[in-house]
Design an enzyme around this catalytic site. Structure first.
Site, PDB file in Angstrom:
ATOM      1  N   PRO A 177      -3.889   0.562  18.577  1.00 28.22           N
ATOM      2  CA  PRO A 177      -3.670   0.077  17.208  1.00 28.22           C
ATOM      3  C   PRO A 177      -3.819   1.124  16.121  1.00 28.22           C
ATOM      4  O   PRO A 177      -3.576   0.823  14.954  1.00 28.22           O
ATOM      5  CB  PRO A 177      -4.737  -1.012  17.065  1.00 28.22           C
ATOM      6  CG  PRO A 177      -5.824  -0.603  18.007  1.00 28.22           C
ATOM      7  CD  PRO A 177      -5.125   0.027  19.171  1.00 28.22           C
TER       8      PRO A 177
ATOM      9  N   TYR B 105       4.639   6.612   9.781  1.00 33.64           N
ATOM     10  CA  TYR B 105       3.734   5.500   9.490  1.00 33.64           C
ATOM     11  C   TYR B 105       4.469   4.385   8.747  1.00 33.64           C
ATOM     12  O   TYR B 105       4.285   3.202   9.037  1.00 33.64           O
ATOM     13  CB  TYR B 105       2.540   5.993   8.668  1.00 33.64           C
ATOM     14  CG  TYR B 105       1.368   5.033   8.649  1.00 33.64           C
ATOM     15  CD1 TYR B 105       0.262   5.238   9.473  1.00 33.64           C
ATOM     16  CD2 TYR B 105       1.353   3.917   7.813  1.00 33.64           C
ATOM     17  CE1 TYR B 105      -0.818   4.362   9.466  1.00 33.64           C
ATOM     18  CE2 TYR B 105       0.290   3.039   7.806  1.00 33.64           C
ATOM     19  CZ  TYR B 105      -0.795   3.263   8.634  1.00 33.64           C
ATOM     20  OH  TYR B 105      -1.857   2.388   8.632  1.00 33.64           O
TER      21      TYR B 105
ATOM     22  N   LYS C 200       1.410  -0.096  14.935  1.00 29.97           N
ATOM     23  CA  LYS C 200       2.805  -0.181  15.319  1.00 29.97           C
ATOM     24  C   LYS C 200       3.177  -1.356  16.221  1.00 29.97           C
ATOM     25  O   LYS C 200       4.374  -1.617  16.411  1.00 29.97           O
ATOM     26  CB  LYS C 200       3.217   1.117  16.032  1.00 29.97           C
ATOM     27  CG  LYS C 200       3.216   2.343  15.133  1.00 29.97           C
ATOM     28  CD  LYS C 200       4.156   2.141  13.957  1.00 29.97           C
ATOM     29  CE  LYS C 200       4.185   3.341  13.041  1.00 29.97           C
ATOM     30  NZ  LYS C 200       4.975   3.089  11.827  1.00 29.97           N
TER      31      LYS C 200
ATOM     32  N   HIS D  60       0.842  -1.197   0.000  1.00 33.49           N
ATOM     33  CA  HIS D  60       0.000   0.000   0.000  1.00 33.49           C
ATOM     34  C   HIS D  60       0.874   1.242   0.000  1.00 33.49           C
ATOM     35  O   HIS D  60       1.827   1.362   0.774  1.00 33.49           O
ATOM     36  CB  HIS D  60      -0.923   0.000   1.226  1.00 33.49           C
ATOM     37  CG  HIS D  60      -2.051  -0.976   1.103  1.00 33.49           C
ATOM     38  ND1 HIS D  60      -3.314  -0.614   0.713  1.00 33.49           N
ATOM     39  CD2 HIS D  60      -2.086  -2.317   1.282  1.00 33.49           C
ATOM     40  CE1 HIS D  60      -4.091  -1.690   0.680  1.00 33.49           C
ATOM     41  NE2 HIS D  60      -3.363  -2.737   1.014  1.00 33.49           N
TER      42      HIS D  60
ATOM     43  N   TYR E 106      -9.075   5.865   7.368  1.00 32.98           N
ATOM     44  CA  TYR E 106      -9.228   6.286   8.756  1.00 32.98           C
ATOM     45  C   TYR E 106     -10.260   7.399   8.767  1.00 32.98           C
ATOM     46  O   TYR E 106     -10.037   8.450   8.160  1.00 32.98           O
ATOM     47  CB  TYR E 106      -7.906   6.813   9.319  1.00 32.98           C
ATOM     48  CG  TYR E 106      -6.832   5.790   9.556  1.00 32.98           C
ATOM     49  CD1 TYR E 106      -6.592   5.307  10.839  1.00 32.98           C
ATOM     50  CD2 TYR E 106      -6.033   5.326   8.522  1.00 32.98           C
ATOM     51  CE1 TYR E 106      -5.579   4.384  11.081  1.00 32.98           C
ATOM     52  CE2 TYR E 106      -5.028   4.400   8.749  1.00 32.98           C
ATOM     53  CZ  TYR E 106      -4.805   3.932  10.032  1.00 32.98           C
ATOM     54  OH  TYR E 106      -3.813   3.022  10.263  1.00 32.98           O
TER      55      TYR E 106
END
Length: 407
Positions: free
Chosen positions: A297, A397, A301, A78, A206
């Site tokens: 979550p 990220y 990580k 991704h 998100y």
């Protein structure tokens, strides 16, 4: 009177999750003997659904140590994520911003690959052990006592690694006066589902909604993973499949986009909290993974921190066995904790930015809830309108540098 079978190894590893299994794999490649003890049975260890996003550096490490073949074949690369708020969806392209990516590949898949590698090498973990206790950790030969198939064992080694999770026996072995713990509980949990339905999005979503956070992830081309922010004390029985899909439609929906529905085959509610235990070493005992730290979550990580711990500890132990150097062992805890606290910040930042915090439910003023929500909207607008801000999100990220000799 039952007899105790005595065993010896170089590194005794308590806990057969990703940190323990990966460390054992890395040690074997360096010619260092280890034994992994796992309380659960083998099938449970494989099937347990956990994290599913791997950082760029974690993927590179797995490839370099012979664990990347199936990941490259079945994992999903991704190049970014979508942030959704105020009825709009904004793409944050990691690839365009910093030239890196992440991979969606479930923790249980990483565990399967590790088990296959250990089976091929003749070094599988010992599963379904019980009555585990760790002693003599201040000596040069710490010992782990355990029972398996009704037989008592005494396992001695040069070091013990506690990778047995938040409820394991290793962290409590460190005396309270020699450690400090930090914890933050969040006033919400995640209701997570797995559904037999193709993903409705190419990149993870998100979403901050007036009714709470929602997330669309995936596990494969045919299985979707989705989450809802809920009361952590709610009963999953209160959430029918119809109610779950309806709420996901509301929180994830935008004009011109459709959320695909399908058969839900797994659902549960997980409370959320952050935790750190300092130090991650006491004598000849070292902590790794969830034994030492837990993150919410939202930042994806937990698995990646476990991989980093295993890589750092492998390097330190290799130095000790090769050169007798204790520098890496002495630096393991502060080195890992520097990374842990940076990731705690990132995970907390993502969590606070994307979830509704209802202070009125805890005696706070109701107006604070609406104020905080609009502050979050302002924060997200600033983030998605700044290339520098999005680049920072992309850098963390996709993963902080994993500066090890292996890397």
């Amino acid at each position: 009177m039952p007899t105790t079978t005595k065993l010896t190894t170089q590194v005794a590893i308590v806990g057969g999750g990703p940190a323990g299994q990966l460390l054992s794999h890395l040690l074997r490649l360096s010619g260092i003997d280890s034994v992994v003890l796992e309380l659960r049975d083998r099938d449970y260890t494989i099937q347990r659904v956990r994290a599913g996003v791997l950082e760029h550096g974690a993927v590179e490490l797995l490839r370099e140590v012979g664990l990347g073949e199936r990941l490259d074949r079945e994992g999903q690369e991704h190049h970014g994520i979508n942030l959704q708020f105020d009825g709009e969806r904004h793409n944050v392209s990691f690839h365009d911003l910093i030239g890196r990516s992440v991979w969606v590949y479930g923790q249980q898949e990483v565990i399967k690959d590790l088990m296959q590698a250990h089976d091929a090498a003749g070094t599988p973990a010992r599963y379904s052990v019980s009555d585990v206790r760790v002693e003599d950790i201040l000596s040069d030969t710490p010992v782990v006592y355990f029972t398996q198939d009704g037989q008592d064992y005494e396992l001695r080694g040069d070091f013990v690694v506690g990778s047995d999770g938040a409820h394991g026996v290793c962290r409590p072995t460190i005396p309270a006066e020699h450690k400090k713990t930090y914890r933050r509980d969040y006033p919400f949990g995640w209701l997570g589902i797995l559904a037999h339905v193709r993903p409705s999005t190419e990149e993870l979503i998100y979403s901050l909604h007036e009714r709470g956070f929602a997330m669309h992830s995936m596990r494969s081309e045919k299985v979707s993973r989705l989450y809802l922010q809920v009361d952590p004390h709610d009963d999953i029985a209160n959430w029918s499949d119809e109610r779950i899909w309806s709420e996901l439609d509301t929180r994830l929906g935008i004009p011109g986009w459709t959320l695909h529905h399908g058969e839900i085959f797994d659902k549960s509610i997980t409370p959320m909290h952050s935790f750190v235990s300092d130090p991650m070493r006491y004598g000849r005992l070292f902590l790794a993974g969830d034994s030492a730290h837990i993150v919410p979550p939202t930042g994806a990580k937990g698995l990646n921190l476990a991989i980093a711990d295993a890589a750092y500890l492998h390097e330190a132990l290799t130095d000790w066995y090769r050169d007798g150097s204790e520098t890496g062992l002495d630096e393991y805890s502060p080195r890992s904790l520097r990374r842990v606290w940076q990731i705690q910040h990132f995970s907390s930042w993502m969590t606070r930015m994307l979830h509704r915090f209802d202070e009125s439910a805890e005696g706070g003023h109701p107006e604070n809830v609406d104020y905080d929500y609009h502050v979050q909207l302002g924060q997200l607008r600033l983030l998605t309108s700044s290339e520098r801000a999005m680049s920072h999100l992309a850098e963390v990220y996709t993963g902080l540098p994993m500066l090890t000799r292996q890397r």
